[in-house]
Write a protein that holds these residues in place. Structure first.
Motif, PDB file in Angstrom:
ATOM      1  N   THR A 118       7.875  11.616   0.150  1.00  0.00           N
ATOM      2  CA  THR A 118       7.909  10.890   1.422  1.00  0.00           C
ATOM      3  C   THR A 118       6.559  10.924   2.137  1.00  0.00           C
ATOM      4  O   THR A 118       6.204   9.970   2.839  1.00  0.00           O
ATOM      5  CB  THR A 118       8.996  11.471   2.342  1.00  0.00           C
ATOM      6  OG1 THR A 118       8.869  12.904   2.382  1.00  0.00           O
ATOM      7  CG2 THR A 118      10.381  11.115   1.814  1.00  0.00           C
ATOM      8  N   GLU A 119       5.804  12.018   1.973  1.00  0.00           N
ATOM      9  CA  GLU A 119       4.494  12.086   2.621  1.00  0.00           C
ATOM     10  C   GLU A 119       3.557  11.028   2.042  1.00  0.00           C
ATOM     11  O   GLU A 119       2.790  10.394   2.779  1.00  0.00           O
ATOM     12  CB  GLU A 119       3.890  13.474   2.458  1.00  0.00           C
ATOM     13  CG  GLU A 119       4.524  14.522   3.361  1.00  0.00           C
ATOM     14  CD  GLU A 119       3.754  15.831   3.359  1.00  0.00           C
ATOM     15  OE1 GLU A 119       2.505  15.786   3.318  1.00  0.00           O
ATOM     16  OE2 GLU A 119       4.397  16.887   3.404  1.00  0.00           O
ATOM     17  N   ALA A 120       3.603  10.835   0.739  1.00  0.00           N
ATOM     18  CA  ALA A 120       2.751   9.820   0.115  1.00  0.00           C
ATOM     19  C   ALA A 120       3.134   8.426   0.582  1.00  0.00           C
ATOM     20  O   ALA A 120       2.264   7.602   0.909  1.00  0.00           O
ATOM     21  CB  ALA A 120       2.851   9.923  -1.407  1.00  0.00           C
ATOM     22  N   ALA A 121       4.431   8.139   0.622  1.00  0.00           N
ATOM     23  CA  ALA A 121       4.886   6.817   1.065  1.00  0.00           C
ATOM     24  C   ALA A 121       4.483   6.557   2.510  1.00  0.00           C
ATOM     25  O   ALA A 121       4.030   5.457   2.863  1.00  0.00           O
ATOM     26  CB  ALA A 121       6.402   6.713   0.905  1.00  0.00           C
ATOM     27  N   ASN A 160       0.831  -1.203   0.000  1.00  0.00           N
ATOM     28  CA  ASN A 160       0.000   0.000   0.000  1.00  0.00           C
ATOM     29  C   ASN A 160       0.867   1.255   0.000  1.00  0.00           C
ATOM     30  O   ASN A 160       0.511   2.269  -0.624  1.00  0.00           O
ATOM     31  CB  ASN A 160      -0.927   0.020   1.218  1.00  0.00           C
ATOM     32  CG  ASN A 160      -2.058   1.025   1.065  1.00  0.00           C
ATOM     33  OD1 ASN A 160      -2.876   0.926   0.151  1.00  0.00           O
ATOM     34  ND2 ASN A 160      -2.095   2.017   1.951  1.00  0.00           N
ATOM     35  N   ALA A 161       2.003   1.204   0.692  1.00  0.00           N
ATOM     36  CA  ALA A 161       2.924   2.340   0.672  1.00  0.00           C
ATOM     37  C   ALA A 161       3.387   2.624  -0.756  1.00  0.00           C
ATOM     38  O   ALA A 161       3.432   3.787  -1.185  1.00  0.00           O
ATOM     39  CB  ALA A 161       4.119   2.062   1.574  1.00  0.00           C
ATOM     40  N   LEU A 162       3.719   1.571  -1.493  1.00  0.00           N
ATOM     41  CA  LEU A 162       4.148   1.739  -2.884  1.00  0.00           C
ATOM     42  C   LEU A 162       2.993   2.235  -3.751  1.00  0.00           C
ATOM     43  O   LEU A 162       3.179   3.113  -4.611  1.00  0.00           O
ATOM     44  CB  LEU A 162       4.681   0.409  -3.422  1.00  0.00           C
ATOM     45  CG  LEU A 162       5.116   0.399  -4.893  1.00  0.00           C
ATOM     46  CD1 LEU A 162       6.228   1.413  -5.132  1.00  0.00           C
ATOM     47  CD2 LEU A 162       5.558  -1.005  -5.306  1.00  0.00           C
ATOM     48  N   ARG A 163       1.789   1.713  -3.517  1.00  0.00           N
ATOM     49  CA  ARG A 163       0.632   2.108  -4.327  1.00  0.00           C
ATOM     50  C   ARG A 163       0.313   3.588  -4.146  1.00  0.00           C
ATOM     51  O   ARG A 163       0.121   4.326  -5.129  1.00  0.00           O
ATOM     52  CB  ARG A 163      -0.585   1.261  -3.932  1.00  0.00           C
ATOM     53  CG  ARG A 163      -1.842   1.562  -4.748  1.00  0.00           C
ATOM     54  CD  ARG A 163      -2.994   0.679  -4.308  1.00  0.00           C
ATOM     55  NE  ARG A 163      -3.482   1.030  -2.986  1.00  0.00           N
ATOM     56  CZ  ARG A 163      -4.384   2.001  -2.749  1.00  0.00           C
ATOM     57  NH1 ARG A 163      -4.876   2.728  -3.759  1.00  0.00           N
ATOM     58  NH2 ARG A 163      -4.795   2.242  -1.520  1.00  0.00           N
ATOM     59  N   ILE A 164       0.277   4.038  -2.900  1.00  0.00           N
ATOM     60  CA  ILE A 164      -0.027   5.445  -2.630  1.00  0.00           C
ATOM     61  C   ILE A 164       1.114   6.339  -3.115  1.00  0.00           C
ATOM     62  O   ILE A 164       0.879   7.440  -3.639  1.00  0.00           O
ATOM     63  CB  ILE A 164      -0.297   5.671  -1.139  1.00  0.00           C
ATOM     64  CG1 ILE A 164      -1.524   4.861  -0.685  1.00  0.00           C
ATOM     65  CG2 ILE A 164      -0.489   7.141  -0.834  1.00  0.00           C
ATOM     66  CD1 ILE A 164      -2.802   5.232  -1.402  1.00  0.00           C
ATOM     67  N   PHE A 165       2.331   5.876  -2.949  1.00  0.00           N
ATOM     68  CA  PHE A 165       3.483   6.633  -3.447  1.00  0.00           C
ATOM     69  C   PHE A 165       3.369   6.871  -4.956  1.00  0.00           C
ATOM     70  O   PHE A 165       3.534   7.998  -5.432  1.00  0.00           O
ATOM     71  CB  PHE A 165       4.773   5.870  -3.127  1.00  0.00           C
ATOM     72  CG  PHE A 165       5.994   6.394  -3.831  1.00  0.00           C
ATOM     73  CD1 PHE A 165       6.564   7.595  -3.454  1.00  0.00           C
ATOM     74  CD2 PHE A 165       6.577   5.672  -4.860  1.00  0.00           C
ATOM     75  CE1 PHE A 165       7.699   8.079  -4.104  1.00  0.00           C
ATOM     76  CE2 PHE A 165       7.702   6.144  -5.522  1.00  0.00           C
ATOM     77  CZ  PHE A 165       8.260   7.359  -5.141  1.00  0.00           C
TER      78      PHE A 165
END
Length: 322
Positions: free
Chosen positions: A251-254, A231-236
């Motif tokens: 970094t905020e998105a990740a 999910n971190a990668l997807r939102i990033f």
């Protein structure tokens, strides 16, 4: 090997001891230099858009030039006196350039203060952010703290690390001057709209690659800590370019994806509401523990960046100096 060892030891000293609270800290000295140069330049140059823009360019050149040249010649002289004297001074400066522990401590400070009361939480987070905090609710305080930790993963750890591995403490202090200039004058306000424009642009340039490296390390650290790195990668990938800054959103998105929360949104600066993009999805309610989880992510990303950078230097011999 010389620079690698100095940076590694500096990182360890910061991990254990943190940032000393001293008026002689290099960043404090840079801040005073900025203030004095600004006063002089404002007296010399006309108070017009063109005049303040030129003054802003000169401010950047003087501050960054001094911040790079002073440690460069000092360290060369000390190494000429004795190798270990120069190495010790380089290690000391590398320690003072890192800010991992102080960033983690700031998160814990807000976490503890918010447990006492909302007012205490507002006062605590006001020490670390540029936005107006007087009207923040509990969720707003938590988001401000998490966003600061996420964004400063680049400014406080990964970018200084990258520049120190490239050119030692002098290049690291040049970066800190760039970053401090942006923090002090790089605002969209009546006072700094033109004077700070060049400093803000240069900060974007210096952070372009480090911000993306920091985001990748945050995503990798998410997996190491047992969080949702997918999910971190997807939102990033989805939200990283939504920010007005080309770097802050990385970094905020990740971090938002890793924590399954929504960060960003409108914020007040100097009494004016600024429209800001949102990052992530509100999969869960934001909680005080998200501050500590963000700090853990920052620490994991910092360790990964250090390992990666040191490995590149030691295995490839690049860059071919230091």
């Amino acid at each position: 090997m010389y620079l690698t060892c100095a940076v590694l030891l500096g990182f360890v000293l910061d991990w254990v001891l943190g940032d000393p609270n001293s008026a002689l800290h290099p960043v404090c000295l840079i801040g005073r230099l900025i203030t004095r140069c600004e006063r002089v330049l404002r007296r010399v140059f006309p108070k017009t858009p063109r005049g303040e823009t030129v003054a802003g360019v000169l401010l950047w050149l003087v501050v960054c030039g001094v911040s790079f040249a002073a440690p460069l010649f000092l360290l060369r002289w000390l190494r000429g006196v004795h190798f270990w004297l120069g190495f010790g001074a380089e290690t000391l400066l590398c320690w003072l350039i890192f800010a991992r522990k102080s960033l983690a401590d700031a998160g814990r400070h807000v976490y503890t203060a918010l447990d006492a009361s909302l007012d205490e939480g507002r006062k605590a987070v006001a020490m670390y952010v540029g936005r107006d905090t007087g009207a923040l609710d509990r969720e707003g305080v938590i988001k401000a703290a998490v966003e600061t930790i996420a964004e400063n993963t680049t400014d406080g750890v990964v970018a200084p690390l990258a520049y120190m591995l490239l050119g030692g403490a002098p290049l690291g202090l040049l970066y800190k001057a760039v970053n401090t200039l942006d923090s002090m004058v790089g605002y969209h306000s009546d006072q700094y709209e033109y004077l700070g424009k060049f400093s803000a642009r240069m900060d974007d340039i210096f952070n372009f690659i480090p911000a993306r490296l920091a985001a990748v390390c945050l995503i990798a650290g998410t997996g190491m800590l047992g969080m949702d790195n997918r999910n971190a990668l997807r939102i990033f990938r989805r939200d990283r370019n939504h920010h007005k800054s080309p770097n802050a959103g990385q970094t905020e998105a990740a971090c938002a994806g890793a924590l399954h929360i929504r960060l960003g949104g409108d914020a007040s600066y100097f009494g004016k509401t600024v429209k800001k993009a949102a990052f992530g999805d509100p999969d869960k309610e934001i909680s005080r523990s998200d501050i500590l989880r963000a700090a853990d992510l920052m620490t994991a990303a910092s360790a990964l960046a250090l390992t990666l950078g040191a490995a590149v230097r030691l295995t490839t011999g690049w860059p071919p100096f230091g």
